[in-house]
Design a protein around this motif. Structure first.
Motif, mmCIF file in Angstrom:
data_model
loop_
_atom_site.group_PDB
_atom_site.id
_atom_site.type_symbol
_atom_site.label_atom_id
_atom_site.label_comp_id
_atom_site.label_asym_id
_atom_site.label_seq_id
_atom_site.Cartn_x
_atom_site.Cartn_y
_atom_site.Cartn_z
ATOM 1 N N LEU A 292 16.602 -1.447 35.701
ATOM 2 C CA LEU A 292 15.488 -2.073 36.421
ATOM 3 C C LEU A 292 15.115 -1.190 37.611
ATOM 4 C CD1 LEU A 292 13.682 -4.614 36.643
ATOM 5 C CD2 LEU A 292 15.393 -5.538 38.200
ATOM 6 N N PRO A 293 13.903 -0.667 37.657
ATOM 7 C CA PRO A 293 13.530 0.196 38.784
ATOM 8 C C PRO A 293 13.324 -0.616 40.059
ATOM 9 C CG PRO A 293 11.647 -0.132 37.338
ATOM 10 C CD PRO A 293 12.803 -0.801 36.667
ATOM 11 N N LEU A 294 13.883 -0.133 41.152
ATOM 12 C CA LEU A 294 13.709 -0.765 42.458
ATOM 13 C C LEU A 294 13.122 0.261 43.413
ATOM 14 C CD1 LEU A 294 17.070 -2.743 42.917
ATOM 15 C CD2 LEU A 294 14.859 -3.638 42.181
ATOM 16 N N TYR A 295 12.050 -0.114 44.063
ATOM 17 C CA TYR A 295 11.394 0.760 45.035
ATOM 18 C C TYR A 295 11.680 0.191 46.422
ATOM 19 C CZ TYR A 295 9.094 2.246 40.756
ATOM 20 O OH TYR A 295 8.859 2.688 39.477
ATOM 21 N N ARG A 296 12.799 0.616 46.979
ATOM 22 C CA ARG A 296 13.282 0.016 48.216
ATOM 23 C C ARG A 296 12.476 0.482 49.424
ATOM 24 N NH1 ARG A 296 18.426 -2.319 48.055
ATOM 25 N NH2 ARG A 296 19.528 -2.117 46.059
ATOM 26 N N ALA A 423 20.646 -7.090 41.397
ATOM 27 C CA ALA A 423 20.240 -5.686 41.359
ATOM 28 C C ALA A 423 20.134 -5.091 42.760
ATOM 29 C CB ALA A 423 18.904 -5.538 40.635
ATOM 30 N N HIS A 424 19.910 -5.947 43.773
ATOM 31 C CA HIS A 424 19.871 -5.495 45.164
ATOM 32 C C HIS A 424 21.247 -5.504 45.811
ATOM 33 C CE1 HIS A 424 15.523 -6.250 44.734
ATOM 34 N NE2 HIS A 424 15.367 -5.445 45.776
ATOM 35 N N GLY A 425 22.283 -5.841 45.051
ATOM 36 C CA GLY A 425 23.617 -5.924 45.623
ATOM 37 C C GLY A 425 23.876 -7.220 46.358
#
Length: 469
Positions: A292-296, A423-425
């Protein structure tokens, strides 16, 4: 009482082997000595003493390199050993007498002679000669019964071997039987029987292995059940809108319905429902695969809450539900993908709106500690039964079975929220009480000082008075 450890079991086995081995040798010697007559035992004791004397003489030669002054240094040779009396000579390598009686032995035919070679560094440097006269008819000088000795040793060895084989069989079964059961259960699971289990073993490590195997089998069985249920749920969720679309299109084809804007709009609504369902399943598949792509970005929690409030104000107004916030000042920023966290908040608020009756309230609160920022979505709805609460984050799960897809959703919103938060921990959980509403909370880590600065300006929190409902 816990079973013994494998190390202790093996240590006990080896200790028993050592003890039984030593005991077997002692038993063999005792049997040999017990089966020999008194005269034979006297001769055996004398020969053992003579060989001990030969060892001392070999040590003297190794130290001095010759037999010179051997009697002066070590004393005269004894005239007999043990209870056996006789004459003793020490011969050098050439057969000359160097100690003992200087006259060579004269054999008359009734003597028993023992010649014990003296070996130093692999070379014979002398011979210890013992001559004993047989004066007693019952004393067969020099003729020890080797058959008796051999039979005694064989009997003791056979008894010891039998005992060791019995112990080895017992210990082997303690180890091999649980392993065979685990192997059979593994083959059964590989063949599709996920209900196969193994019994705890009598060895601690094998008992722990059996317990771990049973936990693995239970997890596989649950995963298989979930897979089957998931397949059935997906088929059901896809079948209903497809059936509606097919029915309407066939009605238009047969002239039952007209291809007007109303029918097209209904068809588009069903297509949109299918598209949303497929997108949700695709998102979950990406999250499960870790792709899952995450654009932090470093963003303010206040901004995330304000965006969620703006998105649902109209829906809350239409349902006559108050939408409020509880946000303290000086909240730390978080390092998240703003769109994904907005999706989480949207799923939670949308779910709360479906379960909150008119006149109720939904409150968005934010708290923080040194490591995490926690978001809380509280509603004053009907609440969730304690039996359903552990399953609300499962896919296609509806706590109210009477709700349809249109009124209750497909049952993927909370599952998606959980996967996005993880997914963000972070972590997500829910607390609820029937008749008193539900609170769904999730936490995400605080942004580190090294995170890139946000491009968003800090904005004030939206208070309930600013959004009259």
């Amino acid at each position: 009482m816990r079973p013994p450890r494998l190390f202790n079991l093996m240590l006990t086995a080896f200790a028993l082997v050592i003890v039984l081995g030593i005991s077997g040798m002692v038993l063999s010697f005792w049997l040999v000595m017990g089966q020999a007559n008194p005269g034979e035992r006297r001769w055996m004791e004398a020969e053992m003493a003579a060989r001990a004397r030969a060892t001392e003489l070999a040590a003297y030669y190794r130290q001095t390199g010759s037999w010179r002054d051997v009697e002066r240094q070590m004393g005269p040779l004894p005239q007999g050993f043990g209870d056996i009396k006789g004459s003793t000579w020490l011969l050098d390598a050439n057969g000359r007498i160097v100690a003992g009686r200087r006259r060579p032995p004269i054999l008359r035919g009734n003597e028993a002679v023992r010649r014990i070679p003296i070996i130093v560094d692999g070379r014979q440097v002398g011979t210890l000669v013992i001559s004993v006269v047989d004066d007693e008819e019952a004393f067969p000088v020099g003729s020890v019964d080797r058959r008796t000795i051999l039979l005694g040793i064989i009997g003791a060895g056979a008894g010891l071997m039998t005992i060791l084989l019995v112990l080895a069989t017992i210990f082997s079964r303690q180890l091999s039987t649980p392993l065979r059961h685990i192997s059979a259960a593994a083959h059964a699971i590989a063949a599709g029987d996920h209900s196969s289990r193994v019994q705890p073993a009598n060895v601690r490590e094998l008992a722990d292995l059996a317990a771990s195997f049973n936990r693995m089998a239970a997890a596989l069985q649950q995963a298989d059940q979930q897979r089957r249920q998931l397949t059935a749920d997906i088929a059901h969720e896809l079948r209903t809108p497809l059936s509606i679309i097919k029915g309407r299109l066939e009605g238009i084809q047969d002239g039952v319905y007209e291809a007007d804007d109303e029918q097209i709009e209904a068809l588009l609504a069903e297509v949109a429902l299918l598209e949303r369902l497929i997108n949700d399943l695709h998102l979950l598949a990406l999250a499960d695969a870790g792709q899952l792509p995450l654009y932090r970005e470093t963003v303010s929690p206040v901004m995330l809450v304000n965006e969620a409030i703006r998105s649902f104000t109209q829906s809350a107004t239409e349902r006559k539900v108050a939408l409020t916030t509880t946000i303290p000042s000086d909240l730390p920023d978080v390092d998240v993908d703003p769109q994904r966290i907005a999706q989480v908040l949207g799923n939670l608020i949308s779910n709360a709106l479906r379960h909150t009756p008119p006149g109720g309230e939904i409150n968005l609160a934010v708290t923080a500690d040194a490591d995490n920022v926690t978001f809380h979505v509280r509603d004053t709805g009907s609440g969730i039964d304690s039996a359903d609460l552990p399953h609300i984050f499962d896919r296609f799960y509806r706590s109210d079975r009477s709700r349809t897809r249109s009124s209750g959703g497909a049952g993927l919103g909370l599952a998606i929220a959980r996967r996005l938060v993880e997914a963000h921990g972070g972590q997500i959980w829910a607390t609820s009480q029937l008749g008193h509403g539900t609170t769904v909370s999730f936490r995400v880590p605080v942004a580190s000082p090294l995170s890139p600065a946000t491009s968003y300006e800090q904005e004030p929190a939206i208070h309930p008075t600013q959004w009259p409902l």
